[in-house]
Design a protein around this motif. Structure first.
Motif, short mmCIF file in Angstrom:
data_model
loop_
_atom_site.label_atom_id
_atom_site.label_comp_id
_atom_site.label_asym_id
_atom_site.label_seq_id
_atom_site.Cartn_x
_atom_site.Cartn_y
_atom_site.Cartn_z
N TYR A 20 -23.67 47.64 24.07
CA TYR A 20 -24.03 46.77 23.23
C TYR A 20 -25.52 46.17 23.51
N THR A 41 -25.14 37.97 18.84
CA THR A 41 -24.39 38.95 18.37
C THR A 41 -24.47 40.29 19.07
N VAL A 99 -24.60 43.86 19.04
CA VAL A 99 -24.87 45.01 18.16
C VAL A 99 -24.82 46.53 19.06
N SER A 137 -27.64 51.07 16.91
CA SER A 137 -28.02 50.80 15.53
C SER A 137 -29.43 50.60 15.42
N GLU A 193 -20.74 42.63 15.81
CA GLU A 193 -21.27 42.88 14.32
C GLU A 193 -21.14 44.46 14.11
N GLU A 217 -21.43 48.40 12.40
CA GLU A 217 -22.75 48.86 11.78
C GLU A 217 -22.55 48.95 10.44
#
Lengths: 448, 448
Positions: free
Chosen positions: B254, B276, B278, B282, B446, B448
């Motif tokens: 991440y 967050t 992610v 992403s 979060e 995707e």
């Protein structure tokens, strides 16, 4: 409630859809589903009143009973039942062109997703629209659901664009992504793409870069305020890319993408479509699979990148409906963002004058002096090399563990910025010297 | 030539600029430089006729001699010399608000970059604009040069948005990027950001998430057709993020970004700003440094991402000028894309009901049974763990090579989707059990 009252007073926008494939059916479905929201957004209702397609009886998952049916799209375009023609037939000439011309000549607005039509006749159609006070909107013609037309035409009004480049064909990006991630050949990936519906039975139009070129021609015009000049585009496809090229790109810190690039250079507007090495760290390099992306360099905003689905029923319909909504609101504006008379005839920057870095892969005869001779030819053409990678092929190594068999060895050169002319000249000499066993692979490098 | 003839017949749009900082000066400069192009794009000339700022004598690199000068922005707003007020003063109340209200009440159009004003009074101002037939445009208020307002309001007209999330504050993204890439602390990176002009002397507004929240409040309204509800936003900043969190994120696949997220959930509209996790793959994870990005999930278009500069004179001026051009063309449309009366009062989805995965870092007392007790508390709350990583700190290991000294050891838990309520409840119990030495670090993941 408000809208019901309003709709009896305000004239709805009556839409005729020509072409009821995946996109046409999605447009009709969304216009129905979003009826209330669109009326609130546009200040008037939008109603599909008539449709046209080849086969009336095909099941499209939508109820056609409320729409007038036309076998002939040109008759639909001429019908007094519609204010706005949505052209989803496709093709640069034939019924699509006649229908669009018929609608515009009658002062009806046109929304189209037809890139081939626009690339060939966009300026003439914009003139016709202008002369008849009609809108000609084409957000869906380039990069599907990505609002790149609106961005260039409206959001960047205060900018001078210096360069635009993008992944504009999902088929090619899908094939290159799979070749890279799985080490497969072009042919194997193309077959999979065809099986999954990402590529046509005859894939030439996509994989040889022509689809990208049509889209690029339209975006170039919007970006630089020039007349569409699709014939000026230098076009190369991806069918010559090998797993070895992708492997070498990876080792050297690049990915290979089929890009459409339009750039204002010293010699004019350069428009080109070709496999391109992009730094792995760049935004465009992250875009994998069927996704599209466009990066725009401009003086005020500096750089923006838009990423999203470039094809498919929903995304393309999303763009078509944005255009219909603009037409309904009366905010569609000028097709190319300014009067056609203001569009300049672009000066073509010849590809020979292109300047940039190059990746060159040669199959070099494995004998003493070959590499030195090639390096000398490069030096004679004033080409500086950033790196040279020489690797005996695994097959050659197996066959001939001691080496020096004479079987060709791949040699990869990465050059600093130089001209296309210099590269072509040097490679002709290398070829004439007899050191290479097959035609060189040349891939341009795009700076960030 | 055409434009010269036209300009004597067609009324120019007379612009008054209130606030001549970096953005105001850039707007004036670009309007001058692009005078001809903008006249062609808008069908009428755009002219700055009057300006207002605190200090008349500051050198801004622009010639003010052709403009009427106002010491008071409210007097500028009331002046019959202007058709359109460009408000670049800032602040949710005071002169900015009074000037905007004065202009709108007089039927003058307003273009503003003022996110604080809109987050606090956007709906009331839109009502005032509507009542007086004036435009209220604010592309520059969110995500700087990225055309996200236009995209939500116009390009996605046919879509139902389900989620919107973005990196909306360059200061925070710069700090997190440097912390990640260089292993530095928050404090060290903040100091550098201040030195480089990326952060204010008092950085609270940026680093504690309030700036992101203002922008998110505006975008939420556009995305979901709801009234602005800034007070509903759950806000956490980045000051508690440690180099260890970034290192653990990296190991687990991440990156940590400060996101603004607005989502339609079963319980209502969830609006939240917080660090967050992610996935590295992403699109949003690729966005480094001061760059901003917004991703929109919607039913027709599926997913689009817009990336670009979120601040700075040129990019912000680019957005301001796009709005001015829309005003000049008469295509600015409704401030929130539909009549204010149609905007719904959003149902607030309480943060306790948020569902998602979580990263939890605990400083666990290094004694037998501690990890087991924590795992038990999680299980009791029905929280499934995707992974547990336990690592003795380097310092602890140096001090006590044999281990078991009792010094706290970082333990990281990654959960599958669960509720905020379950996490908070379980952590309260873990804390009460006395196994942890400091307050837990909780970062939402979060999808995707």
């Amino acid at each position: 409630m408000t809208m019901h009252a309003a709709s009896s007073e305000i004239r709805p926008l009556r839409v005729g859809i020509a072409g009821l494939g995946t996109v046409g059916a999605a447009v009709a479905g969304i216009l129905k589903r979003q009826e209330n929201a669109l009326a609130a957004r546009c200040g008037r209702p939008i109603r599909v009143t008539a449709v046209s397609a080849r086969n009336r009886n095909r099941d499209r998952g939508i109820d056609l009973s409320g729409f007038a049916w036309f076998d002939d799209p040109v008759a639909l375009a001429a019908s007094p039942e519609i204010d706005c023609l949505v052209e989803l037939i496709g093709g640069s000439d034939g019924p699509a062109k006649t229908a669009v011309e018929t609608a515009l000549s009658a002062g009806k607005h046109v929304v189209t997703a037809n890139k081939a039509l626009l690339a060939a006749h966009g300026v003439a159609l914009a003139e016709l629209a202008e002369a008849n006070g009609a809108a000609l909107a084409f957000e869906a013609s380039s990069a599907g659901g990505i609002p790149v037309v609106k961005t260039l035409r409206e959001a960047l009004s205060g900018n001078n664009v210096s360069r635009l480049y993008g992944i504009l064909n999902g088929t090619c990006n899908y094939i290159l992504s799979r070749m890279e991630l799985e080490g497969l050949t072009f042919e194997a990936c193309l077959k999979d793409a065809q099986r999954l519906g990402y590529a046509e039975a005859d894939p030439t139009f996509d994989v040889e870069g022509f689809d990208t070129a049509h889209k690029l021609a339209i975006l170039t015009s919007l970006a630089f305020g020039t007349k569409i000049d699709a014939e000026a585009i230098h076009v190369e496809g991806i069918s010559s890319i090998t797993p070895l090229d992708l492997k070498m790109a990876d080792e050297l810190g690049y990915r290979i993408k089929l890009l459409g690039v339009a750039e204002r250079t010293k010699t004019g507007i350069e428009q080109r479509v070709h496999p391109t090495m992009v730094p792995k760290s760049s935004a465009i390099a992250q875009v994998m699979g069927v996704t599209n992306a466009v990066t725009i360099d401009a003086d005020a905003v500096r750089e923006i990148t838009l990423v999203g689905p470039g094809a498919g029923g929903g995304p393309t319909a999303s763009a078509v409906i944005a255009d219909i909504a603009d037409v309904a609101r009366g905010t569609a504006g000028q097709p190319f963002g300014m009067p056609v008379a203001r569009l300049e005839q672009p000066t073509r920057a010849p590809m020979q004058r292109h300047e940039g870095g190059y990746y060159i892969r040669l199959a070099v005869a494995d004998r003493p002096g070959a590499a030195a001779a090639i390096a000398t030819r490069m030096a004679q053409a004033d080409i500086s090399l950033e790196s040279i990678v020489q690797r005996r092929s695994e097959i050659a190594a197996q066959r001939d563990p001691g080496g020096r068999s004479g079987a060709p060895v791949p040699v990869v050169l990465i050059t600093y910025a130089t001209s296309e002319q210099a590269i072509r000249g040097a490679l002709e000499k290398v070829s004439a010297d007899g050191h290479i066993a097959e035609a060189p692979q040349v891939i341009r490098i795009e700076r960030e």
